[in-house]
Design an enzyme around this catalytic site. Structure first.
Site, PDB file in Angstrom:
ATOM      1  N   GLY A   1       0.821  -1.205   0.000  1.00 21.35           N
ATOM      2  CA  GLY A   1       0.000   0.000   0.000  1.00 21.35           C
ATOM      3  C   GLY A   1       0.855   1.254   0.000  1.00 21.35           C
ATOM      4  O   GLY A   1       1.951   1.291  -0.578  1.00 21.35           O
ATOM      5  N   SER A   2       0.372   2.250   0.708  1.00 18.73           N
ATOM      6  CA  SER A   2       1.008   3.565   0.642  1.00 18.73           C
ATOM      7  C   SER A   2       2.424   3.585   1.195  1.00 18.73           C
ATOM      8  O   SER A   2       3.186   4.507   0.899  1.00 18.73           O
ATOM      9  CB  SER A   2       0.172   4.585   1.423  1.00 18.73           C
ATOM     10  OG  SER A   2      -1.117   4.608   0.885  1.00 18.73           O
ATOM     11  N   THR A   3       2.789   2.582   2.028  1.00 16.70           N
ATOM     12  CA  THR A   3       4.165   2.608   2.537  1.00 16.70           C
ATOM     13  C   THR A   3       5.148   2.468   1.392  1.00 16.70           C
ATOM     14  O   THR A   3       6.295   2.883   1.486  1.00 16.70           O
ATOM     15  CB  THR A   3       4.412   1.466   3.545  1.00 16.70           C
ATOM     16  OG1 THR A   3       4.081   0.221   2.932  1.00 16.70           O
ATOM     17  CG2 THR A   3       3.589   1.651   4.805  1.00 16.70           C
TER      18      THR A   3
END
Lengths: 487, 473
Positions: A219-221
């Site tokens: 995801g956004s990581t």
């Protein structure tokens, strides 16, 4: 009658000679083959005939041995706080073999390793039983405890690394299992427990080491990797420079706009701001503009697409090397086919925190003979130069900004510089399942960064709307960092 | 025949009786097992076993009685036979006692056997004493040639009429009355040797001389083939009805050896080999029990394959476990009480006892034990060479040859040199019938050797004889 009698004597002599030759053949020529044959139970009996060496954390052993009765295996393995340490130790079972450290260093722990030959010979000459050596790990008991307690009843995993050396500090996975319960060979207890733990119907999969062996969409990581690629490829020289990102941004080759969590700040947002608000449009466009090749190259510099051996094998994290531009956009925000182990995301964070240098992660500091002589010492080793120090520091500023002013406020530690990134990764057909909550972070002191950590929470029982990396995962990461810092 | 010339060379006048040699050897034969017994106790429990005094005194007493009886009733006997038998019997007791201590065998429901074996050994020595006291001359047995044949046939046939137990793995070699069981095949070994020796002594000239020459071989006449065909048929029948490959092989082998010694005709050996090969091949094609043994012999390790890949008929891991025991023993062995030969499970104390020797005493111990057996055989054949009468020669060589064959068949089977057949290792293995028979066998060899080595009696002075005068010419 004596002539045939003498011949009979010779014949009998030949019979005895045949037996003598056969005996020599079995007990001298073929002896080793039988002695070490995999079905020769003596091999196993010998294995469990003496106390097994221990696995050490912070000077204390987290394992032990207990004498058993009613079995020809004299000692069985015991574990102190087994559930917490299972992802580190693996198990050593009389009935079900062994895994992870218990398996890799079986020779040292049983004392059968060739490097213990001298020690064994001395023991033999002085009439002592053979002793096993110890495996001294790099783990940090406080950090491990913080990770395990932080995960609590939630399903998830934590990996923490010392960015400067690559030493693994914490490796937690929940739900976990107590290896003590399967260490023996009793049908009533051990086998029953084993069947329960390893059953296909067990949704918890307690024996899965999520920190090393499970891959999740990051995801956004993953946006920190995309940002690293943008900086390394000189897309933007400053993190405050406005990016050329329209809103809405339609993914190339499609008619679908890429959605954002919050829209307004993302229009033409600088890298720093885009990181603060986790703008999908900015990083998605960056990914598709940079192209698959450059993105993959950057991801691979951080360790993607390759199994890691720490020395326990960690699953290879994936970044596809061939895809459509729209898929590249999704990949750049950690979706599509991108998948990472918690260890991998900890490595990414560690490389950024260590000014771009990725150290080879390892969890065994030294192997020790029974007389405490060091047999093998692991020296920190550089795995790759993931990015330049200058760019790494820019990325650090962005991540620190996320913690001070963005979605990672839950990871703030008073008096310590913390950088982080949240992630809420969608998964399942059409995003049908509860998202994974991610948080990656590092803490910095005057002497560089002592800890980088990645946390993933797959399932917390929380309502779908309240699942977020900052809410669920960041407090756990904070606890681990505090434990390492001693605050 | 060269009987006369040999008498003069071997049974020389004034041969020392060697009884003191025997006594010294006997002392070793008693002391060695006592030390072995202590060794087992120290290895397993860390203490000297409580029974050591009893065992030492018991063995010493038995040896002393046997020695005194030999001294009194067979003063010129071979000095090695009694110590060899005592040593093997003592080692057997220690090995059985050692396996009695095994928790694993206890869990398999095997009770202790050492005290029983000690009782059988005592009975064996008693039998030894009885044979020596009452059998003043082995030639008396010649009178019972045909009675022996009948008794042997009855005993051999008997087990076929008793139901076999499941745990005997298909071999029907026991006669059971209540909890008491005997293995008549063991006794028959001696009885049938009496018949063969008596019969062949009478018929040897006919068998040897009345033959036709054919392609360089002397073929016997049809009517002389009768007995060999009978014995052959008998051994085949044993094989078929009692599925006892070992005994069948033993009797046939013994007969061929004795026939060869009696007639000095190599053609008989050829004949015997051909017939036994034909018989074995024929039986093996339809006897599943024999086939199983051959399959296990060829693929001992295949038992560890998943069931569907295993060759048909492979049901036991005994052969593999025995090989593991020998291999794990290596050159020097693990030391008494420190091996795991009890993994063999069923028959570890009886047919497979040699595997315990192999594991715990190593290659060194195996060679030593095999040499003990070889020495018994050698002394037996030596006795045959020295015997002055053809019956004694045939009898001694028959018994020694059978002993050698039995050792080869059992040891070879346990070491997977030849297919495994259920027979006991003389003196070492658990089993009353076997111990009693082998003590009797040793007694008979001692009796024959005493007769052979006894100085010829001085000719009785003739009252009519005049002192001879030397006349100088």
């Amino acid at each position: 009658m004596n002539k045939p009698l003498r011949r009979v004597a010779i014949f009998c002599g030949l019979l005895v000679l045949a037996l003598l030759v056969r005996s020599n053949w079995l007990q001298f020529v073929q002896a080793d083959e039988f002695k070490t044959h995999k079905n020769n139970r003596r091999v196993e009996i010998q294995r469990y005939a003496q106390e097994r060496g221990n696995i050490i954390v912070g000077g204390k052993s987290i394992t032990g041995s207990a004498e058993t009765s009613g079995s020809d295996f004299k000692y069985k393995r015991t574990y102190k706080n087994g559930e917490m340490w299972a992802p580190v130790t693996g198990f050593s079972s009389q009935a079900f073999g062994s895994t992870q450290l218990e398996s890799i260093y079986d020779g040292i722990l049983t004392g059968n390793d060739d490097r213990l030959f001298f020690s064994n010979t001395v023991d033999m000459l002085t009439g002592k039983d053979q002793q096993g050596g110890d495996v001294v790990t790099t783990l940090n008991a406080a950090a491990q405890k913080a990770a395990f307690k932080g995960l609590g009843d939630k399903k998830g995993a934590v990996a923490a690394i010392n960015p400067q050396t690559g030493a693994i500090l914490a490796l937690a996975s929940t739900p976990s299992y107590d290896p003590s319960k399967i260490a023996g060979n009793s049908l009533k207890t051990d086998t029953k427990n084993w069947q329960e733990l390893s059953s296909e119907d067990n949704k918890d999969k307690p024996m899965l080491n999520r920190a090393l062996r499970e891959t999740y969409p990051p995801g956004s990581t993953f946006k920190v990797v995309t940002a690293a690629a943008a900086l390394e490829n000189k897309r933007y020289s400053s993190i405050d420079e406005k990016t050329d990102t329209p809103l809405p941004w339609i993914m190339p080759g499609t008619t679908t706009p890429l959605p954002n969590l919050v829209n307004e700040p993302c229009k033409e947002a600088s890298l720093k701001v885009a990181m603060q608000f986790s703008c999908n449009t900015v990083f998605g466009k960056l990914g598709s503009d940079l192209g698959v090749e450059k993105m993959a190259k950057q991801a691979e510099k951080f360790g993607f697409n390759e199994e890691q051996f720490v020395p326990v094998r960690a699953e290879a994290s994936r970044f596809p090397t061939e895809m459509e531009p729209s898929e590249a956009a999704l990949s750049a925000i950690g979706q599509f086919d991108v998948a990472a182990t918690p260890l991998q995301m900890a490595m990414v964070t560690a490389a950024i925190a260590n000014d771009g240098k990725l150290m080879q992660p390892y969890m065994v500091d030294q192997l020790r003979a029974p007389d405490l002589d060091v047999i093998e010492q692991t020296e920190p080793e550089e795995l790759s130069e993931a990015m330049s120090a200058e760019n790494a520091q820019k990325l650090q500023q962005m991540m620190e900004f996320v913690v001070t002013d963005g979605s990672g406020k839950n990871a703030q530690i008073p008096g310590v510089t913390v950088g982080g990134k949240t992630g809420t990764a969608q998964h399942g057909e059409n995003n049908s399942k509860n998202p994974y909550a991610w948080f990656i972070s590092y803490a910095k002191t005057d002497n560089g960064s002592p800890v980088a950590v990645a946390v993933v929470v797959e399932d917390s029982g929380a309502a779908r709307e309240s699942i977020s990396g900052g809410g669920l995962a960041a407090p756990i990461a904070k606890g681990v960092m505090q434990a390492v810092l001693g605050k | 025949m060269s009987v006369v010339s040999n008498t003069t060379t071997i049974g020389s006048i004034g041969a020392p009786s060697r009884r003191n040699t025997e006594l010294l050897m006997l002392a070793f034969a008693v002391v060695i097992p006592v030390f072995a017994y202590i060794n087992v106790g120290l290895a397993i429990d860390g203490t000297v076993p409580a029974g050591v005094l009893g065992m030492g005194l018991g063995m010493a007493l038995l040896a002393a009685v046997a020695h005194i009886v030999v001294r009194r009733f067979a003063p010129y006997a071979d000095p090695l036979l009694l110590p060899l038998a005592t040593l093997l019997n003592g080692l057997g007791l220690v090995l059985i006692w050692r396996l009695d201590q095994s928790e694993r065998l206890r869990q398999l429901g095997q009770g202790t056997a050492a005290s029983n074996q000690l009782m059988w050994s005592t009975l064996g020595v008693a039998g030894f004493v009885i044979v020596l006291i009452f059998l003043k001359d082995h030639r008396i047995l010649q009178r019972y040639t045909y009675i022996s044949m009948v008794v042997a046939l009855v005993l051999l046939a008997a087990p076929a009429f008793f139901p076999a137990r499941e745990e005997d793995f298909g071999a029907k070699i026991w006669i059971r009355i209540g909890s008491f069981s005997i293995q008549p095949g063991e006794f028959v070994k001696i009885i049938i040797a009496v018949f063969f020796a008596g019969y062949l002594m009478v018929k040897r000239d006919a068998l040897a001389l009345a033959s036709r020459r054919f392609m360089g071989l002397y073929l016997p006449r049809g009517r002389d083939l009768g007995p060999i065909l009978t014995v052959w048929a008998l051994s085949i029948l044993i094989l078929v009805f009692e599925t006892d490959l070992g005994t069948s092989l033993l009797f046939f082998g013994m007969f061929i050896v004795m026939l060869y010694v009696a007639t000095e005709r190599t053609s008989w050996i050829l004949f015997g080999l051909l017939m036994s090969a034909a018989g074995a091949a024929a039986v093996a094609t339809f006897e599943s029990h024999v086939q199983q043994r051959i399959v296990a012999w060829l693929n001992p390790m295949a038992i560890f394959l998943p069931p569907e890949q295993r060759p048909d008929g492979l049901i036991s891991d005994q052969a593999a476990q025995a090989l593991f025991a020998f291999g794990s023993g290596g050159v020097l062995g693990t030391g008494l009480g420190q091996g795991h030969s009890d993994l063999i499970g069923f028959a570890a104390k009886s047919d497979f006892i040699l595997a315990t020797v192999g594991e715990e005493l190593g290659l060194a111990g195996m060679m030593a034990v095999l040499m003990l057996y070889a020495l018994i055989v050698q002394r037996g054949i030596r006795t045959g060479l020295a015997a002055r009468d053809p019956f004694g020669k045939l009898f001694a060589v028959g018994l020694s040859g059978a002993f050698a064959l039995q050792v080869f068949i059992v040891a070879g089977g346990v070491m997977n040199l030849i297919p495994l057949t259920g027979m006991t290792m003389p003196f070492l293995a658990q089993g009353g019938s076997s111990v009693i028979t082998n003590w009797a066998l040793i007694a008979i060899l001692i009796r024959i050797s005493d007769t052979a080595r006894r100085p010829a009696p001085a000719p009785a002075p003739s009252p009519d004889a005049e002192p001879t005068q030397v006349v100088r010419l």
